[in-house]
Design an enzyme around this catalytic site. Structure first.
Site, PDB file in Angstrom:
ATOM      1  N   GLY A  31      31.657  67.278  97.267  1.00  0.00           N
ATOM      2  CA  GLY A  31      32.350  65.904  97.253  1.00  0.00           C
ATOM      3  C   GLY A  31      30.559  65.335  98.389  1.00  0.00           C
ATOM      4  O   GLY A  31      29.455  65.827  98.189  1.00  0.00           O
ATOM      5  N   HIS A  34      26.882  61.702  95.154  1.00  0.00           N
ATOM      6  CA  HIS A  34      26.125  60.836  95.044  1.00  0.00           C
ATOM      7  C   HIS A  34      24.967  61.363  93.867  1.00  0.00           C
ATOM      8  O   HIS A  34      25.664  61.624  92.577  1.00  0.00           O
ATOM      9  CB  HIS A  34      24.732  61.123  96.261  1.00  0.00           C
ATOM     10  CG  HIS A  34      24.670  63.026  95.996  1.00  0.00           C
ATOM     11  ND1 HIS A  34      23.388  63.176  95.214  1.00  0.00           N
ATOM     12  CD2 HIS A  34      24.106  63.421  97.292  1.00  0.00           C
ATOM     13  CE1 HIS A  34      23.256  64.153  95.711  1.00  0.00           C
ATOM     14  NE2 HIS A  34      23.596  64.229  97.062  1.00  0.00           N
ATOM     15  N   HIS A  37      24.425  64.398  92.196  1.00  0.00           N
ATOM     16  CA  HIS A  37      25.798  65.355  91.859  1.00  0.00           C
ATOM     17  C   HIS A  37      26.320  64.893  90.087  1.00  0.00           C
ATOM     18  O   HIS A  37      26.553  65.549  89.698  1.00  0.00           O
ATOM     19  CB  HIS A  37      26.894  65.791  92.626  1.00  0.00           C
ATOM     20  CG  HIS A  37      26.992  65.726  93.301  1.00  0.00           C
ATOM     21  ND1 HIS A  37      26.869  65.126  95.084  1.00  0.00           N
ATOM     22  CD2 HIS A  37      26.923  66.928  94.384  1.00  0.00           C
ATOM     23  CE1 HIS A  37      26.187  66.005  96.015  1.00  0.00           C
ATOM     24  NE2 HIS A  37      26.980  66.673  96.109  1.00  0.00           N
ATOM     25  N   GLY A 147      22.370  72.958  90.763  1.00  0.00           N
ATOM     26  CA  GLY A 147      21.484  71.560  91.115  1.00  0.00           C
ATOM     27  C   GLY A 147      19.878  72.318  91.868  1.00  0.00           C
ATOM     28  O   GLY A 147      20.100  73.060  92.459  1.00  0.00           O
ATOM     29  N   VAL A 176      17.586  65.152  91.381  1.00  0.00           N
ATOM     30  CA  VAL A 176      17.001  63.542  92.105  1.00  0.00           C
ATOM     31  C   VAL A 176      16.453  63.384  92.862  1.00  0.00           C
ATOM     32  O   VAL A 176      16.911  63.290  93.871  1.00  0.00           O
ATOM     33  CB  VAL A 176      18.375  63.191  91.706  1.00  0.00           C
ATOM     34  CG1 VAL A 176      18.540  61.881  90.737  1.00  0.00           C
ATOM     35  CG2 VAL A 176      18.968  63.368  89.885  1.00  0.00           C
ATOM     36  N   SER A 186      24.133  64.457 100.261  1.00  0.00           N
ATOM     37  CA  SER A 186      24.787  64.481 101.269  1.00  0.00           C
ATOM     38  C   SER A 186      24.971  64.372 102.833  1.00  0.00           C
ATOM     39  O   SER A 186      24.805  62.967 102.543  1.00  0.00           O
ATOM     40  CB  SER A 186      26.446  64.820 100.889  1.00  0.00           C
ATOM     41  OG  SER A 186      26.683  65.404  99.138  1.00  0.00           O
ATOM     42  N   ARG A 187      23.786  65.054 102.915  1.00  0.00           N
ATOM     43  CA  ARG A 187      23.247  64.975 104.327  1.00  0.00           C
ATOM     44  C   ARG A 187      22.682  63.450 104.554  1.00  0.00           C
ATOM     45  O   ARG A 187      22.283  63.067 105.782  1.00  0.00           O
ATOM     46  CB  ARG A 187      22.425  65.687 105.231  1.00  0.00           C
ATOM     47  CG  ARG A 187      23.799  66.798 104.770  1.00  0.00           C
ATOM     48  CD  ARG A 187      23.283  68.685 105.887  1.00  0.00           C
ATOM     49  NE  ARG A 187      24.017  69.233 106.029  1.00  0.00           N
ATOM     50  CZ  ARG A 187      24.820  70.292 105.114  1.00  0.00           C
ATOM     51  NH1 ARG A 187      23.833  70.769 104.087  1.00  0.00           N
ATOM     52  NH2 ARG A 187      25.959  71.607 105.868  1.00  0.00           N
TER      53      ARG A 187
END
Ligand code: PAF
Length: 285
Positions: A31, A34, A37, A147, A176, A186-187
């Protein structure tokens, strides 16, 4: 898009799709989605009839003192983004559904899980292998997309598929980056504006590493160049800078592709990045 929270419900739904001869693509995520993902979801959309995206913050891959409790969670935002990518099924299981009381068996990654990220985060890749093996068994996808951003995870996933005989095509999609080179993660949401700027040292060290390798073909010099740059960079507490074989994470083959990997902490946030360099770009191992 169907939102499914239980594995038995998901199995039934997918059985129906498979009976119609449709192929299934899985994108496992934690989750806080971004654009990185979403590029994986698009890849799965392109390659399969039914796209399943799992959103599950897996407690088994977080060590003590890591950010499991605080890991960014935004299921409503995630679902919105997944709808936008024409995802067929979003799978959001609970921890109890994935790990019912009494479950004890786990999958271990072996030696590739003990170096670099694995050395800094003991048990991390065993946790990843365990949850992904469970997702593979629940979804039984034809293909799964991971990824390149998590290069060591991608290499561990290749071993998992091969060593445990999963009949699944593994697709690894490119990193990306923001226009200034920062790899999406995500972090990144943890970073202040100043830290975000400092974090650029990671991608810059990789570019310097690539140049050093292109000019010298010398892995040791390449590693030293990246390490020195990161050690000198303001606000970065470097964990490692390495030059490895992209599949085994051992020392690179004399004439094969090499992978440059870096990791470090900016403030409290641990970030990783990597860059593949073709052998033709440099003078050899
Ligand atoms: O890359 C991630 O987000 C996670 O490690 C994964 C593959 C979803 C397993 O929890």
């Amino acid at each position: 898009m169907r939102v499914v929270r239980r594995s038995d419900e998901l199995r039934l739904l997918l059985e129906e799709r498979r009976r119609k001869g449709l192929t299934v693509g899985l994108v496992p995520t934690m989750g806080a989605l971004h654009a990185g993902h979403l590029s994986l979801v698009r890849r799965a959309r392109h390659l399969s009839d039914v796209v399943v995206v799992s959103v599950f913050v897996n407690p088994k891959q977080f060590g003590e003192g890591e950010d499991f409790e605080h890991y960014p969670r935004d299921s409503e935002g995630d679902l919105e983004l997944l709808r936008g990518e024409r995802t067929d099924i979003a799978f959001l299981p609970s921890v109890e559904n994935m790990y019912p009381p009494g479950a004890t068996v786990e999958v271990t990654a072996g030696p590739i899980g003990d170096v670099y990220e694995g050395a800094d985060r003991p048990g991390h890749f065993n946790g990843v292998c365990t949850v992904v093996a469970k997702l593979f068994n629940i979804v039984e996808p034809d293909l799964a997309v991971f990824g390149q951003k998590d290069a060591q995870q991608a290499a561990v996933m290749k071993r998992l598929v091969k060593d445990l005989d999963f009949a699944i095509d593994l697709v690894v999609a490119p990193i990306v980056r923001e226009s200034d080179g920062l790899a999406l993660s995500s972090r990144n949401v943890y970073l202040t504006a100043e830290q975000r700027n400092q974090a650029l040292a990671l991608s810059r060290s990789l570019e310097l590493g690539r140049d050093a390798y292109t000019q010298s073909g010398d892995c040791q010099l390449t590693e030293k160049t990246m390490l020195q740059y990161l050690q000198d960079a303001e606000g970065v507490d470097v964990s490692y800078a390495g030059v490895v074989d992209p599949d085994s994470f051992d020392a690179p083959q004399p004439s094969g592709r090499i992978l440059l990997i870096v990791a470090g902490r900016v403030g409290k946030t641990r970030l990783i990045d990597n860059l593949v360099v073709e052998a033709a770009d440099g003078g050899g191992g």
